[in-house]
Design a protein around this motif. Structure first.
Motif, PDB file in Angstrom:
ATOM      1  N   THR A 155      -4.461   4.297   5.000  1.00 47.69           N
ATOM      2  CA  THR A 155      -3.103   3.891   5.375  1.00 47.69           C
ATOM      3  C   THR A 155      -3.095   2.532   6.065  1.00 47.69           C
ATOM      4  N   ASN A 156      -4.270   1.960   6.284  1.00 45.81           N
ATOM      5  CA  ASN A 156      -4.367   0.697   7.022  1.00 45.81           C
ATOM      6  C   ASN A 156      -5.454  -0.167   6.399  1.00 45.81           C
ATOM      7  N   LEU A 157      -5.103  -0.901   5.352  1.00 48.40           N
ATOM      8  CA  LEU A 157      -6.064  -1.723   4.622  1.00 48.40           C
ATOM      9  C   LEU A 157      -5.662  -3.195   4.679  1.00 48.40           C
ATOM     10  N   GLY A 158      -6.640  -4.068   4.853  1.00 53.04           N
ATOM     11  CA  GLY A 158      -6.396  -5.510   4.899  1.00 53.04           C
ATOM     12  C   GLY A 158      -7.096  -6.218   3.762  1.00 53.04           C
ATOM     13  N   HIS A 159      -8.163  -6.935   4.085  1.00 50.21           N
ATOM     14  CA  HIS A 159      -8.936  -7.615   3.049  1.00 50.21           C
ATOM     15  C   HIS A 159      -9.838  -6.634   2.312  1.00 50.21           C
ATOM     16  N   VAL A 160      -9.982  -6.851   1.021  1.00 49.27           N
ATOM     17  CA  VAL A 160     -10.834  -6.013   0.177  1.00 49.27           C
ATOM     18  C   VAL A 160     -11.679  -6.914  -0.713  1.00 49.27           C
ATOM     19  N   TYR A 161     -12.647  -6.286  -1.388  1.00 51.74           N
ATOM     20  CA  TYR A 161     -13.541  -7.012  -2.276  1.00 51.74           C
ATOM     21  C   TYR A 161     -13.489  -6.387  -3.666  1.00 51.74           C
ATOM     22  N   ILE A 162     -13.233  -7.220  -4.654  1.00 46.92           N
ATOM     23  CA  ILE A 162     -13.180  -6.771  -6.046  1.00 46.92           C
ATOM     24  C   ILE A 162     -14.529  -7.062  -6.679  1.00 46.92           C
ATOM     25  N   ILE A 163     -15.136  -6.027  -7.260  1.00 47.79           N
ATOM     26  CA  ILE A 163     -16.473  -6.164  -7.820  1.00 47.79           C
ATOM     27  C   ILE A 163     -16.390  -6.310  -9.329  1.00 47.79           C
ATOM     28  N   ASN A 170       0.841  -1.195   0.000  1.00 42.29           N
ATOM     29  CA  ASN A 170       0.000   0.000   0.000  1.00 42.29           C
ATOM     30  C   ASN A 170       0.877   1.246   0.000  1.00 42.29           C
ATOM     31  N   VAL A 171       0.822   1.997  -1.106  1.00 39.82           N
ATOM     32  CA  VAL A 171       1.560   3.261  -1.222  1.00 39.82           C
ATOM     33  C   VAL A 171       0.564   4.402  -1.026  1.00 39.82           C
ATOM     34  N   TYR A 172       0.814   5.285  -0.046  1.00 35.76           N
ATOM     35  CA  TYR A 172      -0.131   6.368   0.238  1.00 35.76           C
ATOM     36  C   TYR A 172       0.561   7.708   0.514  1.00 35.76           C
ATOM     37  N   ASN A 173       1.855   7.787   0.227  1.00 39.83           N
ATOM     38  CA  ASN A 173       2.591   9.015   0.538  1.00 39.83           C
ATOM     39  C   ASN A 173       3.135   9.716  -0.706  1.00 39.83           C
ATOM     40  N   THR A 174       2.531   9.436  -1.879  1.00 30.98           N
ATOM     41  CA  THR A 174       2.930  10.116  -3.106  1.00 30.98           C
ATOM     42  C   THR A 174       1.699  10.800  -3.701  1.00 30.98           C
ATOM     43  N   GLN A 175       1.856  11.387  -4.871  1.00 26.46           N
ATOM     44  CA  GLN A 175       0.722  12.023  -5.537  1.00 26.46           C
ATOM     45  C   GLN A 175      -0.099  11.025  -6.354  1.00 26.46           C
ATOM     46  N   GLU A 176       0.518   9.904  -6.738  1.00 28.20           N
ATOM     47  CA  GLU A 176      -0.175   8.883  -7.520  1.00 28.20           C
ATOM     48  C   GLU A 176      -0.066   7.548  -6.781  1.00 28.20           C
ATOM     49  N   ASN A 177      -0.874   7.411  -5.735  1.00 28.79           N
ATOM     50  CA  ASN A 177      -0.796   6.246  -4.865  1.00 28.79           C
ATOM     51  C   ASN A 177      -1.505   5.039  -5.475  1.00 28.79           C
ATOM     52  N   PHE A 178      -1.023   3.852  -5.089  1.00 29.66           N
ATOM     53  CA  PHE A 178      -1.598   2.616  -5.599  1.00 29.66           C
ATOM     54  C   PHE A 178      -1.486   1.526  -4.545  1.00 29.66           C
ATOM     55  N   LEU A 179      -2.218   0.431  -4.773  1.00 31.62           N
ATOM     56  CA  LEU A 179      -2.162  -0.736  -3.911  1.00 31.62           C
ATOM     57  C   LEU A 179      -1.875  -1.965  -4.764  1.00 31.62           C
ATOM     58  N   THR A 180      -1.332  -2.998  -4.146  1.00 25.22           N
ATOM     59  CA  THR A 180      -1.128  -4.273  -4.818  1.00 25.22           C
ATOM     60  C   THR A 180      -1.938  -5.338  -4.085  1.00 25.22           C
ATOM     61  N   SER A 204      -1.712  -9.135 -13.420  1.00 25.02           N
ATOM     62  CA  SER A 204      -0.854 -10.223 -13.863  1.00 25.02           C
ATOM     63  C   SER A 204      -1.577 -11.507 -13.449  1.00 25.02           C
ATOM     64  N   PRO A 205      -1.041 -12.680 -13.754  1.00 24.70           N
ATOM     65  CA  PRO A 205      -1.773 -13.901 -13.394  1.00 24.70           C
ATOM     66  C   PRO A 205      -2.145 -13.999 -11.920  1.00 24.70           C
ATOM     67  N   ASN A 206      -1.284 -13.525 -11.019  1.00 23.13           N
ATOM     68  CA  ASN A 206      -1.535 -13.716  -9.587  1.00 23.13           C
ATOM     69  C   ASN A 206      -1.669 -12.421  -8.786  1.00 23.13           C
ATOM     70  N   TYR A 207      -1.496 -11.274  -9.434  1.00 23.37           N
ATOM     71  CA  TYR A 207      -1.542 -10.005  -8.691  1.00 23.37           C
ATOM     72  C   TYR A 207      -2.266  -8.937  -9.505  1.00 23.37           C
ATOM     73  N   ALA A 208      -2.646  -7.875  -8.814  1.00 27.82           N
ATOM     74  CA  ALA A 208      -3.286  -6.735  -9.472  1.00 27.82           C
ATOM     75  C   ALA A 208      -2.882  -5.458  -8.746  1.00 27.82           C
ATOM     76  N   THR A 209      -2.693  -4.394  -9.518  1.00 32.61           N
ATOM     77  CA  THR A 209      -2.449  -3.082  -8.923  1.00 32.61           C
ATOM     78  C   THR A 209      -3.743  -2.275  -8.999  1.00 32.61           C
ATOM     79  N   VAL A 210      -3.953  -1.472  -7.990  1.00 36.16           N
ATOM     80  CA  VAL A 210      -5.202  -0.715  -7.856  1.00 36.16           C
ATOM     81  C   VAL A 210      -4.886   0.770  -7.783  1.00 36.16           C
ATOM     82  N   LEU A 211      -5.571   1.545  -8.604  1.00 35.80           N
ATOM     83  CA  LEU A 211      -5.476   3.001  -8.542  1.00 35.80           C
ATOM     84  C   LEU A 211      -6.254   3.458  -7.310  1.00 35.80           C
ATOM     85  N   SER A 212      -5.541   3.903  -6.297  1.00 35.86           N
ATOM     86  CA  SER A 212      -6.169   4.291  -5.040  1.00 35.86           C
ATOM     87  C   SER A 212      -7.029   5.539  -5.219  1.00 35.86           C
TER      88      SER A 212
END
Length: 275
Positions: free
Chosen positions: A248-256, A112-122, A151-159
């Motif tokens: 700044t504190n994320l755990g499980h999420v749901y992809i719709i 989880n990147v949250y300290n830049t101007q273009e933050n993202f999550l994996t 990718s086959p096993n991962y995804a990046t998310v535009l926060s």
């Protein structure tokens, strides 16, 4: 062997004393119920403490399994929630956009990147599990972002904390729409822009996802109005929104998943060509 015999011979008096002491204590305990009960209580206290420590360690080691089970249960409950229909109103917009109750994938934030101007999550879910670009990502508190790459096993998310992020949102009580953006300043606040001056807005009003998006279902929580500004040039409101989520504190999420997103996009493109 000779050293053992020497030790026993040298300490024979002490060993005999300890043996007789143990025998006398055993006879005393066996013949007096009070002493026997005290010894048993003490033994239970010690063994209970040991078992408690072992159980605590076992529970700690099983926390990951329990968290995964809870996440799956939350996903099931959210599926039921999306399936529920409001019989007092006209059919919801999200139902027309193909959001089925089973189209929810459980995933976990591993970066989880949250300290830049273009933050993202994996996330630890990718195309092998059906994750695709432009799928919405939420958790139990509200929206998190939009899938950007897979990718086959991962995804990046535009926060939502990304200056490129732009999400359709509305004031829940009045249904006035705007665009949800981030000004790059605080991790706890985003901005709802282009809200018409005709809208009734107050501090504390809830902001949710709008019905014009093909990514998120309608009425997913976002946050509450913290401050209200008026853009004198455009005569629109700009609302500072305090997020329900701690980004700044994320755990499980749901992809719709939205099965009809491609179909709707193609239909809208064809409609523009015909104009």
């Amino acid at each position: 062997m000779q050293q053992i015999f020497n030790f026993l011979f040298k300490n024979s008096n002490r060993l005999l004393f300890l043996l007789l002491l143990c025998i006398s204590l055993l006879l005393t305990i066996q013949s007096h119920s009070f002493h026997k009960s005290r010894i048993i209580s003490s033994a239970n206290f010690v063994s209970g403490g040991v078992y408690e420590k072992i159980n605590n360690v076992s529970e700690y080691l099983n926390l990951r399994t329990q968290n995964d089970a809870l996440a799956l249960e939350n996903a099931r409950l959210k599926s039921i929630l999306f399936k529920t229909k409001d019989t007092t109103e006209i059919k919801k917009i999200e139902s027309l956009k193909g959001v089925a109750p089973d189209d929810i994938l459980v995933s976990k934030v591993i970066h989880n990147v949250y300290n830049t101007q273009e933050n993202f999550l994996t996330l630890n879910s990718g195309s092998l599990k059906g994750v695709q670009t432009d799928m919405g990502v939420i958790n139990n508190l509200g929206i998190v972002g939009i899938v950007d790459k897979t990718s086959p096993n991962y995804a990046t998310v535009l926060s939502v904390l990304n200056e490129k992020s732009q999400i359709n949102a509305k004031i829940k009580k009045s249904n006035h729409f705007g665009s949800l953006v981030w000004n790059g300043k605080s991790t706890g606040f985003v901005q709802l822009i282009d809200v018409p001056r005709l809208a009734s807005v107050r501090k504390g009003d809830t902001i949710v996802t709008g019905g014009q998006s093909v990514i998120f279902p309608e009425n997913i929580n976002i946050g509450t109005i913290d401050k209200i500004y008026i853009d004198n040039q455009t005569n629109y409101y700009t609302l500072n929104i305090k997020l329900f989520n701690d980004m700044t504190n994320l755990g499980h999420v749901y992809i719709i998943k939205s099965k009809n997103r491609v179909e709707l996009n193609n239909l809208e493109k064809n409609g523009k060509k015909d104009e």
